[in-house]
Motif scaffolding. Structure first.
Motif, mmCIF file in Angstrom:
data_model
loop_
_atom_site.group_PDB
_atom_site.id
_atom_site.type_symbol
_atom_site.label_atom_id
_atom_site.label_comp_id
_atom_site.label_asym_id
_atom_site.label_seq_id
_atom_site.Cartn_x
_atom_site.Cartn_y
_atom_site.Cartn_z
ATOM 1 N N GLU A 269 3.808 8.838 10.903
ATOM 2 C CA GLU A 269 2.971 8.764 12.099
ATOM 3 C C GLU A 269 1.572 8.272 11.767
ATOM 4 N N GLU A 270 0.969 8.850 10.716
ATOM 5 C CA GLU A 270 -0.384 8.464 10.338
ATOM 6 C C GLU A 270 -0.444 7.012 9.882
ATOM 7 N N ALA A 271 0.521 6.601 9.046
ATOM 8 C CA ALA A 271 0.527 5.222 8.557
ATOM 9 C C ALA A 271 0.740 4.240 9.701
ATOM 10 N N PHE A 272 1.676 4.545 10.593
ATOM 11 C CA PHE A 272 1.962 3.652 11.720
ATOM 12 C C PHE A 272 0.758 3.558 12.647
ATOM 13 N N GLY A 273 0.068 4.677 12.844
ATOM 14 C CA GLY A 273 -1.094 4.668 13.725
ATOM 15 C C GLY A 273 -2.261 3.885 13.156
ATOM 16 N N CYS A 274 -2.450 3.951 11.845
ATOM 17 C CA CYS A 274 -3.582 3.256 11.218
ATOM 18 C C CYS A 274 -3.331 1.764 11.059
ATOM 19 N N LEU A 275 -2.094 1.384 10.789
ATOM 20 C CA LEU A 275 -1.756 -0.025 10.590
ATOM 21 C C LEU A 275 -1.348 -0.622 11.931
ATOM 22 N N GLU A 276 -2.339 -0.922 12.734
ATOM 23 C CA GLU A 276 -2.106 -1.302 14.127
ATOM 24 C C GLU A 276 -2.145 -2.802 14.340
ATOM 25 N N THR A 277 -2.948 -3.526 13.553
ATOM 26 C CA THR A 277 -3.248 -4.927 13.857
ATOM 27 C C THR A 277 -2.515 -5.902 12.954
ATOM 28 N N VAL B 298 0.831 -1.192 0.000
ATOM 29 C CA VAL B 298 0.000 0.000 0.000
ATOM 30 C C VAL B 298 0.869 1.246 0.000
ATOM 31 N N ASP B 299 0.518 2.180 -0.864
ATOM 32 C CA ASP B 299 1.228 3.454 -0.980
ATOM 33 C C ASP B 299 0.644 4.426 0.037
ATOM 34 N N CYS B 300 1.439 4.781 1.048
ATOM 35 C CA CYS B 300 0.990 5.684 2.122
ATOM 36 C C CYS B 300 1.715 7.023 2.061
ATOM 37 N N ARG B 301 2.106 7.462 0.880
ATOM 38 C CA ARG B 301 2.893 8.695 0.774
ATOM 39 C C ARG B 301 2.029 9.940 0.690
ATOM 40 N N ALA B 302 0.732 9.796 0.423
ATOM 41 C CA ALA B 302 -0.167 10.951 0.314
ATOM 42 C C ALA B 302 -1.549 10.498 0.731
ATOM 43 N N LEU B 303 -1.854 10.631 2.014
ATOM 44 C CA LEU B 303 -3.113 10.134 2.554
ATOM 45 C C LEU B 303 -3.992 11.286 3.020
ATOM 46 N N GLY B 304 -5.153 11.426 2.380
ATOM 47 C CA GLY B 304 -6.160 12.346 2.886
ATOM 48 C C GLY B 304 -7.041 11.634 3.895
ATOM 49 N N ALA B 305 -8.150 12.267 4.273
ATOM 50 C CA ALA B 305 -9.058 11.670 5.250
ATOM 51 C C ALA B 305 -9.617 10.350 4.741
ATOM 52 N N ALA B 306 -10.004 10.310 3.462
ATOM 53 C CA ALA B 306 -10.545 9.070 2.892
ATOM 54 C C ALA B 306 -9.486 7.978 2.855
ATOM 55 N N GLY B 307 -8.253 8.355 2.535
ATOM 56 C CA GLY B 307 -7.177 7.383 2.493
ATOM 57 C C GLY B 307 -6.862 6.803 3.865
ATOM 58 N N LEU B 308 -6.889 7.644 4.904
ATOM 59 C CA LEU B 308 -6.631 7.160 6.261
ATOM 60 C C LEU B 308 -7.711 6.192 6.715
ATOM 61 N N ALA B 309 -8.961 6.526 6.399
ATOM 62 C CA ALA B 309 -10.061 5.624 6.758
ATOM 63 C C ALA B 309 -9.925 4.290 6.028
ATOM 64 N N ALA B 310 -9.539 4.353 4.757
ATOM 65 C CA ALA B 310 -9.352 3.124 3.983
ATOM 66 C C ALA B 310 -8.177 2.308 4.528
ATOM 67 N N LEU B 311 -7.151 2.990 5.005
ATOM 68 C CA LEU B 311 -5.989 2.296 5.556
ATOM 69 C C LEU B 311 -6.379 1.518 6.811
ATOM 70 N N VAL B 312 -7.235 2.100 7.643
ATOM 71 C CA VAL B 312 -7.724 1.389 8.831
ATOM 72 C C VAL B 312 -8.522 0.157 8.415
ATOM 73 N N ARG B 313 -9.358 0.296 7.390
ATOM 74 C CA ARG B 313 -10.132 -0.859 6.913
ATOM 75 C C ARG B 313 -9.206 -1.943 6.365
ATOM 76 N N LEU B 314 -8.176 -1.522 5.630
ATOM 77 C CA LEU B 314 -7.223 -2.489 5.092
ATOM 78 C C LEU B 314 -6.501 -3.217 6.219
ATOM 79 N N ASP B 315 -6.124 -2.504 7.260
ATOM 80 C CA ASP B 315 -5.449 -3.110 8.404
ATOM 81 C C ASP B 315 -6.330 -4.186 9.033
ATOM 82 N N GLU B 316 -7.599 -3.864 9.240
ATOM 83 C CA GLU B 316 -8.517 -4.831 9.849
ATOM 84 C C GLU B 316 -8.725 -6.033 8.940
ATOM 85 N N ARG B 317 -8.882 -5.771 7.625
ATOM 86 C CA ARG B 317 -9.111 -6.854 6.670
ATOM 87 C C ARG B 317 -7.880 -7.764 6.582
#
Length: 329
Positions: free
Chosen positions: A110-118, A73-92
């Protein structure tokens, strides 16, 4: 995307195919077009069939859809929608047991590390193609280990050849990318080595279970850190690279000061390239030496702290230093 059509059959743009009979893991790519095609080429070189090539925010509509064995996953430019999608991807990915390779930069780490928690995630900060190849190979090797009992001898040998071959290819790419005799920051030099895939501490718990003593004065710890940095003025920094110890020192000072440390700050404190520092942080967290604490006020932010037994061990270490200094006076 029309480019994805010929990638989903186990063949990349370069014509590379998965090893026969090896049941190679599938790769899903999430990001923008320019990088997706490069990543698809690299997956093809590694013999990994590409299952999906999609923008991150458009690729997770169906909650039951299989995301593949490896998600890049490319996390170099994440808006609000991208961050929400990243959390969904982490859970999936965590639910389906998929490996995640996150490509980011220091600005959005920071944002990528925080969203990719699981999910199990490799973080790569501004990586070169060779580093991306190695990350794909490492993820594929872990997937193979998870089902090693299902493979016959020929399949295991094919996976071993895949890992060794991509490692040689990555080293060759590094040599081609650098002027002769030059080593760029973060290059995969033979002089330094980050943790191996099977790196584990032996009997760490037994060594750390001891009575508690007070933490050292944070000013002393910071003085030691400054002295360690001073060496870089007179010698090549690579001579003294010791990210695990630098991480422990920084977190010890922070704990004594009741201060929380972000992952970006800890990467800087490790005094090695950010991708290498993240690898050490991940390994040390898996070993139980470090703990990850999510910011309760901001899901996109996480902090790293010492586990209590490790804090006790650091306190005892500095207590012994003080006793030795007293005996010399």
């Amino acid at each position: 995307m029309t480019q994805a059509a010929y990638l989903c059959e186990g063949t990349g743009p370069s014509g590379a195919k998965a090893p026969a009979g090896a049941d190679a893991p599938t790769v899903s790519l999430f990001g923008e077009d320019d990088l997706l095609l490069e990543l698809a080429e690299e997956a093809g070189r590694a013999g990994l069939p590409v299952r999906h090539m999609r923008p991150l925010h458009d690729g997770l509509e169906d909650d039951d859809a299989f995301v593949g064995d490896i998600c890049v996953v490319d996390c170099r430019a994440l808006g609000a929608a991208g961050l929400a999608a990243l959390v969904r991807l982490d859970e999936r990915a965590a639910r389906q047991g998929a490996e995640v390779v996150a490509l980011t930069n220091l600005t959005l780490l920071e944002e990528a590390f925080g969203c990719l928690e699981t999910a199990r995630t490799q973080f790569l900060v501004d990586p070169r193609p060779s580093e991306r190849l190695l990350a794909l190979t490492a993820a594929a090797a872990r997937r193979a280990e998870n089902r090693v009992r299902e493979l016959d001898e020929a399949d295991r040998l094919a996976m071993l050849r895949l890992t060794q071959g991509v490692g040689r290819l990555a080293a060759k790419l590094d040599r081609m990318a650098l002027p002769l005799g030059e080593d760029a920051p973060g290059a995969m030099s033979g002089r330094l080595a980050s943790p191996a895939l099977d790196f584990r501490a032996e009997n760490a718990g037994d060594k750390l279970r001891r009575p508690r003593v007070p933490l050292p004065d944070p000013r002393l710890v910071k003085q030691i850190i400054r002295q360690r940095r001073l060496r870089a003025r007179y010698f090549e920094p690579e001579l003294f690279a010791d990210p695990a110890w630098d991480i422990l020192l920084d977190l010890t000072a922070a704990r004594a000061e009741h201060r929380r440390v972000s992952v970006t700050s800890l990467c800087i404190a490790a005094a090695v390239p950010a991708t290498t520092a993240l690898r050490w942080i991940t390994q040390m967290t898996e070993m139980g030496l470090l703990l990850r604490e999510q910011d309760p006020e901001d899901r996109r932010r996480a902090f790293i702290v010492l586990a209590d037994p490790v804090a006790d061990a650091m306190a005892r270490y500095f207590d012994e230093l003080g006793k030795d200094a007293g005996r010399l006076i």
